[in-house]
Structures are given as C-alpha cells and as structure tokens.
Design a protein around this motif. Structure first.
Motif, short mmCIF file in Angstrom:
data_model
loop_
_atom_site.label_atom_id
_atom_site.label_comp_id
_atom_site.label_asym_id
_atom_site.label_seq_id
_atom_site.Cartn_x
_atom_site.Cartn_y
_atom_site.Cartn_z
N VAL A 169 -7.98 8.96 -4.83
CA VAL A 169 -8.03 10.17 -4.39
C VAL A 169 -6.59 10.68 -4.35
O VAL A 169 -6.48 12.03 -4.60
CB VAL A 169 -8.54 10.23 -2.97
CG1 VAL A 169 -8.05 11.72 -2.03
CG2 VAL A 169 -9.98 10.08 -2.70
N ARG A 170 -5.39 9.86 -4.02
CA ARG A 170 -4.09 10.14 -4.04
C ARG A 170 -3.77 10.59 -5.52
O ARG A 170 -2.48 11.04 -5.74
CB ARG A 170 -3.31 9.14 -3.53
CG ARG A 170 -3.46 8.95 -2.11
CD ARG A 170 -2.69 7.96 -1.29
NE ARG A 170 -3.13 7.63 0.21
CZ ARG A 170 -2.66 8.13 1.14
NH1 ARG A 170 -1.60 9.00 1.07
NH2 ARG A 170 -3.23 7.87 2.40
N GLN A 206 -10.12 3.12 -3.58
CA GLN A 206 -10.67 4.52 -3.24
C GLN A 206 -9.55 5.51 -3.13
O GLN A 206 -9.33 6.65 -3.53
CB GLN A 206 -11.64 4.31 -2.49
CG GLN A 206 -13.13 4.25 -2.56
CD GLN A 206 -14.03 3.83 -1.52
OE1 GLN A 206 -13.53 3.62 -0.48
NE2 GLN A 206 -15.18 3.96 -1.69
N ASP A 207 -8.78 5.08 -1.89
CA ASP A 207 -7.64 5.85 -1.51
C ASP A 207 -6.65 6.34 -2.50
O ASP A 207 -6.39 7.38 -2.56
CB ASP A 207 -6.96 5.02 -0.38
CG ASP A 207 -5.71 5.74 0.15
OD1 ASP A 207 -6.10 6.82 0.73
OD2 ASP A 207 -4.53 5.14 -0.20
N LYS A 256 0.81 4.05 -2.97
CA LYS A 256 0.55 5.41 -2.48
C LYS A 256 1.40 6.58 -3.42
O LYS A 256 1.14 7.29 -3.77
CB LYS A 256 0.71 5.87 -1.20
CG LYS A 256 -0.34 5.35 -0.09
CD LYS A 256 -0.12 5.75 1.10
CE LYS A 256 -1.06 4.96 2.27
NZ LYS A 256 -0.62 5.32 3.66
N GLN A 267 0.92 -1.38 0.13
CA GLN A 267 -0.07 0.11 -0.12
C GLN A 267 0.88 1.15 -0.11
O GLN A 267 0.63 1.95 -0.73
CB GLN A 267 -0.90 0.13 1.30
CG GLN A 267 -2.18 -0.93 0.96
CD GLN A 267 -2.85 -0.85 2.29
OE1 GLN A 267 -3.66 0.36 2.52
NE2 GLN A 267 -3.40 -1.81 3.03
N GLU A 268 1.95 1.25 0.83
CA GLU A 268 2.94 2.27 0.85
C GLU A 268 3.52 2.83 -0.67
O GLU A 268 3.64 3.94 -0.97
CB GLU A 268 3.65 2.29 1.79
CG GLU A 268 3.56 2.16 3.11
CD GLU A 268 2.52 3.52 3.59
OE1 GLU A 268 3.00 4.60 3.13
OE2 GLU A 268 1.65 3.34 4.46
N ARG A 287 9.30 3.73 0.71
CA ARG A 287 9.89 4.91 -0.16
C ARG A 287 11.25 4.16 -0.83
O ARG A 287 11.51 4.17 -1.95
CB ARG A 287 10.21 6.04 0.69
CG ARG A 287 9.35 6.97 0.50
CD ARG A 287 9.86 8.31 1.20
NE ARG A 287 10.42 8.22 2.61
CZ ARG A 287 9.45 8.14 3.56
NH1 ARG A 287 8.34 8.68 3.21
NH2 ARG A 287 10.21 8.16 4.85
N ILE A 335 -8.59 0.46 -0.79
CA ILE A 335 -7.34 0.54 -0.98
C ILE A 335 -7.24 1.62 -2.51
O ILE A 335 -6.71 2.49 -2.81
CB ILE A 335 -6.18 -0.40 -1.37
CG1 ILE A 335 -6.25 -1.13 0.03
CG2 ILE A 335 -4.88 0.05 -2.09
CD1 ILE A 335 -5.42 -2.34 0.01
#
Lengths: 245, 433
Positions: free
Chosen positions: A47-48, A43-44, A19, A15-16, A206, A41
């Motif tokens: 938005v991102r 949906q998130d 993102k 997930q990270e 990251r 996830i």
C-alpha cells in the motif's frame, strides 16, 4: 529502483526502514520467522508503494540454511543494492548469567547468525562489485556492564566483525555501515521502563536510511549516544567495576 | 506523572495498566481488569481514561491492508493515524473524507468518537464514510460489522466511545482532491445574526466553514468566519505536510501565564490582527485543518492543572440563537475566558451512531484553564441551557457532565447499552452511568 534485502524484517525498526524504502517505490525482500507478521508487513508496504515484494519465511538461527537461502535470493534477484541485518533478541539477561542455553541463544541470535549470514552475503556483494551492507548493532557492545553483558558481548562481536568486513570489502566497492542503536521504544523493549533516552522507531528508521545513503561507517542512533558512550568508555576500569550499570 | 493522560490533563487517571495488542490477529491482552482501547489519547476528558483498568494500546496496529487508488477505498488497522494516512494517500490525489482539528488521531479513535470536521454540512461525520470494520469482543469472537451485517453493532460502535469491543481494522472511503491547497476566505462578522447568514450563504458554495469567535470582549458575538475549498493549483500539486519540527511546549507553563487578562489580550489581539480581513488566499491543508499540530504538546500551556474543553451543539433555527446568547452571557459574566472559541454550524445530515454527537444546529467549542469548582459550576449552568433546547455536549471533550445531563443529551442511550462489551468500560462511562 533499488532492491533491498531486510533480514529480521518484522522488527519494529526494520519496519520503519522498509516503509521509507517502500514509499520510494523500491523493491523489498523480507526475511523473517513470523509468517503472519511478514504477511501483515508486506501488505502494508505494498500500500505504501513498494514496487515488488518477496517474503522469505525461515528461522534465521537455522545456520545450515544460510548458504542455500542466500544463493536463492541472488539467483532470483541477481543483484541487491542494500542488505540490512536487523534481527536480534534481548532475551533474559539474568537467566543468561547462569543458564548456558539462554547464554548461547543470545550469542546465536545476536552474533553467530549474523556472522554466518555475512559470510555468504559478502561473497555475493563482492561478486556484484557494489552495494551496501548495514548492520544493526548496539551501544551495549561498546563496554561490558553487569546488566546485560551477554547481549553486549554478542553486539561487541558484531561491531568488530562489521568493522573488519568494511575494511576487507573497501577495495571491492562494497560498503559496510555499523549502526549502533541505543534503546528504542519497540516491542523488544516493552518490559523496560521508558526514559527520555529511549529512541522512537520512526526517527531511528530515518536515521538508518540516512546513514546508508550517506555511506557512513559507524553511526550512533539517536545521535547523543555517541557522547554518552564516549563518557562511559572513558571511565577507568578501577572505578567502572564498582558501578552498578 | 501518569503515562497515559488525556489530552486535557484533567482529570488525572489512577493506576492504569497498559498493554499493547501485538497484531490484528492476536487475542486481546487479559488481566481481569475492565478494558478500554487506547489510540493517541487526543480525547480531552476521561473518555480515554480507565482508572484501575486496562488500556489496550494500538501502536502496533499501524499497518495498511489495502488501498484502491481508483475508487479511494482504503483498509487499514485501527491504530493507523490520520497523519500516516495522509502520507500514503495524498500523493495519489486523495484526502480524508472528514478530519478533526488534529491529524494525530487513530482510525479507531475517529470511529469511536464519530469525529466531525469543517465539512459537516457536506460530508457528515467520519462514521458516514466507514464501510465496515472488524470488532474483536472480549469473548474472542470476531465480527465484521457494516450497514448490512451486524448493523446494530456497527451503529453502536460508531460513536460508541470504545465500549462495544476492540476495532482491529476498518475500511472507509476517501475523497478526491485537486491539490493540497485550499482557497480560503476570511470574513469578519460582528453579530450572531451575521454569523448565521454567513453560514447559510457559505454552505452552498464552500466545502469547509469554521469561525473563530471572541466571547470575552465584545458586546455581541464577533469573530472571523473562515471558508474554503480545495483548489486546483499546479505548483506543488500534492505537497505533503512536513514532519513536526522542533516547536514544542517542553514543560508545563506556570499558572500565571493564563489568566483572564492574558486571555482577554489574546482575543483582542487576534481579532485586531484579522480586522483588516475579507482576505482571500491559498493555504496548505496542514495549517488550515491542523493549526495546532505544529506545536507539540500545546496542551501543556495550561500548566499541570490541565484544562477543560467544552463543546456542545444546539439547534438555532427556531430561536435565532437565543440559547447561544444565553450561554455566551454566562461565560462573559463568569470571567473564565477562553483562548480558543470555535463556532460552526452542523448541517442536516443525521448522525448514524447511537451516541454520535453531531446534530443539526450550531456547535461551539471552548478551552478553559482548570479553574476548579468555579468553572464546573459555570459549565453545569451551560449544560442546563443545552438540555433545555435538546442539544448535546461532546463526550470526547467532556470531563464533568452529570449522569442526568448525559442521559438527556443522548436519548438512544438504553439502545446503545445493549451493545457494550461486558468486559469494557472507561472512567467516563463509570462517571456518567
């Protein structure tokens, strides 16, 4: 805009990573088993900033479906820039020592399903002639120890498979990254006592994106595990077997 | 060392069980213990602690649900932090409608404490911008609360200290900005009267006002008045704040570091440094709103004994700040010293939450190293003055107010109590009830 396939997309680390790619407006294809979480996830990530999202809701341990699912992905999306394999389970290490079912479950979920998927994915990647395959392995695969050698041996298998695949695909332009993660504070380790050595999911995420970008071969995350494992690997077996690690 | 302390590291919590809720569709974790939602633990005292109880963690409720870039309406899970929200919305020209002095708070926590910011006189509290949220009760019931539906529960939950149930997601309105940059002015003042007239004058033209005051050295109240507005700056128009760097307080500093002398010196230095004020400049939102966020775990500078914050609000228009003078006087005589004293006026927008802290008047926030009994006595004295002028002390920052004071500060208490979830409680709540 890149197309990125994330397998085991509901994992906290995946997930990270997702993102970060979403923020860069990339297109994401999320493959996982938990339909509810995949919806949350996606949906998130929308938005991102993710420009497009596809959900593939199928159990990764269903090996018979691998060929057709991979076919489906490539026929829909034609080319994929990055594939991240992020699924896996910690299971119950004590149970896996004595229970065949648990032992096979750990091997299947941490190695067999990856090897199977990579067999099909690598063919597609070779055909398109470019791209990166990133595989989340574990420092547990660097040396067998009593606390979790079933999990560790599956990860050792992954590491060897991944390294071999990198070697084979080098001439085709496809790159393979092996990510050796130390323990990370995620739902997977929720029952483990947290030590300062536990990585944080956002920074590990990251680290993964950076490793993919820099076309690294093998990366330890967090970085200090390279040194810890260097020491652990160098302990002579005659001493190591007496330790309770 | 307790894994889930409050930000002030005082009081120390006893035997807290911690369980994360796994998704917004999950049931509440059960244990038979009294529950309390737990976000990033930035409350200073014991309102985020639950001795012998269960803390329900929100770290997996970190997903956005919807964001309309045209209207600035956003829906997200309750564990999403202000830090994360800024990363997503700022590049599109939106900003938080109200923000406290740290971006490491969750949406759930911001609602439960009905937080305020430097723009209270214009924007009210965070709760004023919340449109609706879902409240998960211990019975398993899920209620959508807004000003229109379940409105009593809506107003009980805003400022309700996490006691009415568990907020799973919330919808609120953002505010449009021209750039990431704030045109700021700093003006020195040497009396409370000056401060009040500066406030009055500034509130007309400035979105944000706040003051740093020296309540240790001077005869009157002196300080630096800071006011600003988001400006229009083309270069780096929507520049985001950076990830926190390596600046951190790595361990507890020894007790000797902060004593009345060093506090005095700090106040004097800070004041002198800004003496040449009446400065005008443009400043990025990050240092403007969140000056301490760049230093991780700054709360550890007070050592293991922890520290106490004390923030109160009192009306000032009738008495010209006489009560405030009295409190300053007590503090000066006590020699307790405070590193950070922040003074601001609250505007006339009435709070909506039954237990919301802000009300029209002047608010002062102070930090004290934990001097123990001596300090508690001094603060109780201050409470009496606050009480006598119908003011209030902020629960999010409290670790010691009495039952009687709490009841006096929050007259809608009995109305609020009807809405508490029977399985929810907190250390703070058991202390003040």
């Amino acid at each position: 805009m890149k197309k990125i396939l994330i397998i085991g997309a509901t994992s906290a680390i995946a997930q990270e990573v997702a993102k970060i790619y979403a923020q860069k407006k990339h297109e994401l294809i999320l493959w996982g088993r938990n339909a509810e979480m995949l919806n949350i996830i996606s949906q998130d990530l929308k938005v991102r900033g993710s420009s497009a999202l596809t959900i593939i809701n199928h159990d990764l341990n269903d090996l018979t479906a691998h060929a057709s699912k991979v076919d489906e992905i490539w026929s829909t999306h034609s080319k994929i820039d990055i594939v991240l394999l992020a699924h896996g389970v910690l299971g119950d290490p004590r149970k896996a020592e004595v229970n065949q079912q648990e032992m096979l479950h750990l091997l299947n979920s941490n190695f067999i399903s990856h090897a199977s998927l990579l067999t099909f994915i690598s063919q597609k990647m070779v055909k398109q002639g470019y791209g990166t395959i990133a595989v989340i392995s574990s420092v547990a695969g660097d040396r067998g120890k009593q606390s979790n050698y079933v999990y560790g041996s599956a990860k050792a298998g992954m590491t060897t498979f991944t390294d071999g695949l990198r070697n084979r695909l080098f001439s085709t332009g496809v790159h393979v990254v092996n990510l050796k993660l130390g323990p990370v504070d995620t739902p997977m380790t929720k029952d483990h006592k947290k030590t300062p050595l536990f990585g944080k999911a956002p920074s590990v995420g990251r680290g993964i994106v950076n490793a993919i970008e820099a076309r690294k071969n093998t990366v330890y995350l967090p970085f200090f595990w390279r040194f810890i494992m260097m020491i652990i690997k160098s302990i002579p077996e005659s001493i190591f077997k007496r330790l309770r690690l | 060392m307790n894994e889930f302390p409050s930000w002030g590291l005082y009081p120390k919590a006893q035997e807290q069980v911690f369980k994360n809720i796994s998704s917004r569709f999950s049931k509440l974790p059960t244990s038979g213990l009294a529950c309390l939602p737990r976000g990033l633990g930035r409350s200073y005292g014991d309102s985020c602690l639950n001795d012998h109880g269960l803390l329900i963690g929100t770290s997996y409720l970190n997903h956005f649900i919807d964001f309309d870039q045209n209207t600035g309406k956003i829906i997200c899970e309750s564990g999403v932090s202000f830090d994360e929200i800024l990363k997503v919305v700022l590049p599109t020209g939106w900003f938080l409608p109200v923000t406290p002095g740290t971006k490491y708070v969750t949406v759930g926590g911001a609602i439960a404490n009905d937080v305020h910011g430097k723009n209270h006189h214009r924007a009210g509290n965070f709760g004023h911008h919340v449109l609706k949220f879902e409240l998960l009760k211990s019975s398993g019931e899920r209620l959508i609360c807004s000003r229109e539906s379940n409105s009593d529960l809506f107003f009980a939950t805003i400022g309700g200290l996490g006691l009415t149930g568990f907020i799973t997601w919330a919808e609120f309105k953002l505010t449009k900005i021209q750039s990431s940059w704030i045109h700021q002015q700093q003006i020195q003042f040497n009396s409370l009267a000056d401060f009040f007239s500066l406030s009055q004058e500034s509130e007309r033209d400035f979105e944000f006002t706040v003051s740093w005051v020296d309540c240790v050295n001077s005869k009157d109240i002196r300080g630096i008045f800071i006011r600003g507005n988001f400006g229009e700056i083309e270069k780096d128009r929507y520049r985001l704040h950076k990830e926190p760097g390596m600046k951190r307080v790595p361990f507890f500093l020894p007790k000797i570091t902060l004593n009345s002398l060093s506090v005095r010196a700090f106040n004097e230095l800070y004041y002198r440094k800004n003496l040449s004020s009446n400065k005008k400049n443009s400043i990025h939102y990050d240092p403007f709103f969140y000056p301490l966020d760049s230093i991780h775990h700054w709360n550890k500078i007070y050592g293991r004994r922890g520290f106490l914050q004390y923030q109160f609000v009192i009306p000032y228009k009738d008495d010209q700040g006489a009560a405030l003078y009295e409190i300053f006087d007590i503090l000066k005589k006590s020699q307790m010293g405070s590193f950070l004293a922040v003074l601001k006026t609250f505007g006339s927008i009435p709070s909506e939450g039954m237990l919301s802290f802000p009300k029209e008047g002047v608010t002062l926030a102070l930090d004290f190293p934990n001097h123990g009994e001596k300090l508690l006595k001094v603060l109780s004295k201050c409470d009496e003055i606050v009480k006598s002028v119908q003011g209030a002390v902020y629960p999010a920052k409290d670790a010691r107010m009495s039952k009687e004071s709490f009841a006096a500060f929050y007259p809608r208490l009995s109305e609020f109590e009807k809405h508490i979830d029977p399985k929810f409680s907190s250390s703070f709540w058991r202390r003040v009830r």
